[in-house]
Design a protein around this motif. Structure first.
Motif, PDB file in Angstrom:
ATOM      1  N   SER A  58      76.540  84.597  23.602  1.00 37.02           N
ATOM      2  CA  SER A  58      76.012  84.623  22.268  1.00 37.02           C
ATOM      3  C   SER A  58      75.604  86.077  21.680  1.00 37.02           C
ATOM      4  O   SER A  58      74.942  86.663  22.426  1.00 37.02           O
ATOM      5  CB  SER A  58      74.685  83.678  22.153  1.00 37.02           C
ATOM      6  N   ARG A  97      71.794  87.331  21.812  1.00 34.34           N
ATOM      7  CA  ARG A  97      71.060  87.963  23.014  1.00 34.34           C
ATOM      8  C   ARG A  97      70.750  89.363  22.899  1.00 34.34           C
ATOM      9  O   ARG A  97      70.145  89.638  23.695  1.00 34.34           O
ATOM     10  CB  ARG A  97      71.962  87.346  24.293  1.00 34.34           C
ATOM     11  N   ASN A 150      66.909  86.329  22.857  1.00 33.67           N
ATOM     12  CA  ASN A 150      66.949  85.276  24.031  1.00 33.67           C
ATOM     13  C   ASN A 150      65.891  84.011  23.850  1.00 33.67           C
ATOM     14  O   ASN A 150      66.153  82.805  24.232  1.00 33.67           O
ATOM     15  CB  ASN A 150      66.624  85.830  25.217  1.00 33.67           C
ATOM     16  N   LEU A 154      67.304  81.519  21.389  1.00 27.78           N
ATOM     17  CA  LEU A 154      68.061  80.745  22.084  1.00 27.78           C
ATOM     18  C   LEU A 154      67.504  79.593  22.943  1.00 27.78           C
ATOM     19  O   LEU A 154      68.049  78.595  23.045  1.00 27.78           O
ATOM     20  CB  LEU A 154      69.087  81.527  22.732  1.00 27.78           C
TER      21      LEU A 154
END
Length: 301
Positions: free
Chosen positions: A40, A43, A61, A64
């Motif tokens: 992704s 990140r 992160n 996510l």
């Protein structure tokens, strides 16, 4: 394939767009599988302060992880896999991953994003982590307000971005990465905007805190933050192979319901021709998931 269950939707991509769509679909009591290639674009975010609802900021992160936790709580199954093939089959679509595993869905939602073209240096990730290199001026330009900034890229692309950066700082330098000729008209444009200029430098450097350039004269010039605008690569190849319509940058064209030109194939987030922002991607996800729910056979309780 005989015996392979059809999910309501196969979501390819587990960034903010894909995970938000999974959350919505699960809360519509739809069964989905999310394929996560682990790459992704989110990140790369060291700390975001323009993500609504997080006044103290959070990393990409962390965002996510929060999105994944919330989606899984409602039944999302996230599988670590990279989709390599997408095809139409009777009843919907078949997705094949790089290990040859098949997944079938009545619909497919692409949330595969784009990949930034970054400087070819071994220290790039470290420079991003400390803010010496930033990738999204809309996302974090505010954080570098009044800093000594550079925009690095092909001449005319970098010019457009450098003008945008003047919103944030009076000290903006355009650093050319290509060999495009610089004429008097362009130099006047730079002067009118108050933008300094460095013609194609010899080298891009990083000292652990700041990035800089070695100019043709041999002089070193360092900056608080550099924004590289070297382009991006579309991750729409699965849809393109099926004949989906794209724009000049190979980003997918979609309807108001986020459906591509192929019936049952949806696309959201950065893979779509739109503003590349987390809030936009999550909005796409809500629209697409709701439309997918409404076009599937009713699932009455």
């Amino acid at each position: 394939m005989p015996g392979l269950e059809f999910k309501s939707c196969i979501i390819i991509g587990a960034g903010p767009a894909g995970l938000t769509a999974a959350l919505y679909l699960n809360r519509y009591h739809r069964d989905v599988t999310v394929l996560d290639a682990g790459d992704s674009r989110a990140r790369w975010i060291p700390q975001s302060h323009n993500c609504p609802g997080f006044p103290n900021g959070l990393s990409g992160n962390e965002l996510l992880e929060r999105l994944r936790t919330q989606a899984v709580e409602y039944g999302t199954r996230v599988t670590r896999a990279t989709a390599s093939r997408l095809e139409r089959v009777s009843g919907g679509f078949r997705v094949t991953d790089t290990n040859g595993v098949h997944y079938q869905g009545r619909t497919v939602l692409l949330a595969t994003g784009i990949k930034d073209v970054l400087p070819s240096q071994p220290w790039v990730e470290e420079a991003i982590d400390c803010g010496a290199i930033r990738l999204c001026a809309i996302c974090d330009g505010y954080e570098v307000s009044d800093g000594d900034l550079a925009v690095y890229g092909p001449l005319y692309t970098a010019l457009e971005h450098a003008r945008f950066m003047r919103t944030y700082s009076a000290s903006v330098t355009l650093v050319q990465s290509d060999d495009e000729q610089v004429d008097a008209r362009l130099r006047k444009n730079l002067s009118d905007w108050g933008i300094a200029f460095i013609q194609k430098p010899k080298e891009l450097l990083f000292d652990g805190l700041r990035c800089g350039f070695i100019e043709g004269s041999g002089e070193r010039r360092s900056f608080d933050t550099i924004y590289p605008v070297l382009g991006s690569r579309s991750q729409a190849t699965l849809a393109i192979a099926l004949g989906a319509n794209v724009d000049k940058d190979n980003e997918l064209l979609v309807s108001a319901d986020q459906m591509t030109s192929i019936d049952g194939l949806y696309a959201i987030g950065d893979v779509v021709s739109a503003l590349n922002q987390i809030s936009v991607a999550e909005g796409h996800a809500a629209v697409a998931a709701t439309n997918i729910h409404n076009v599937l056979p009713r699932n009455l309780r």
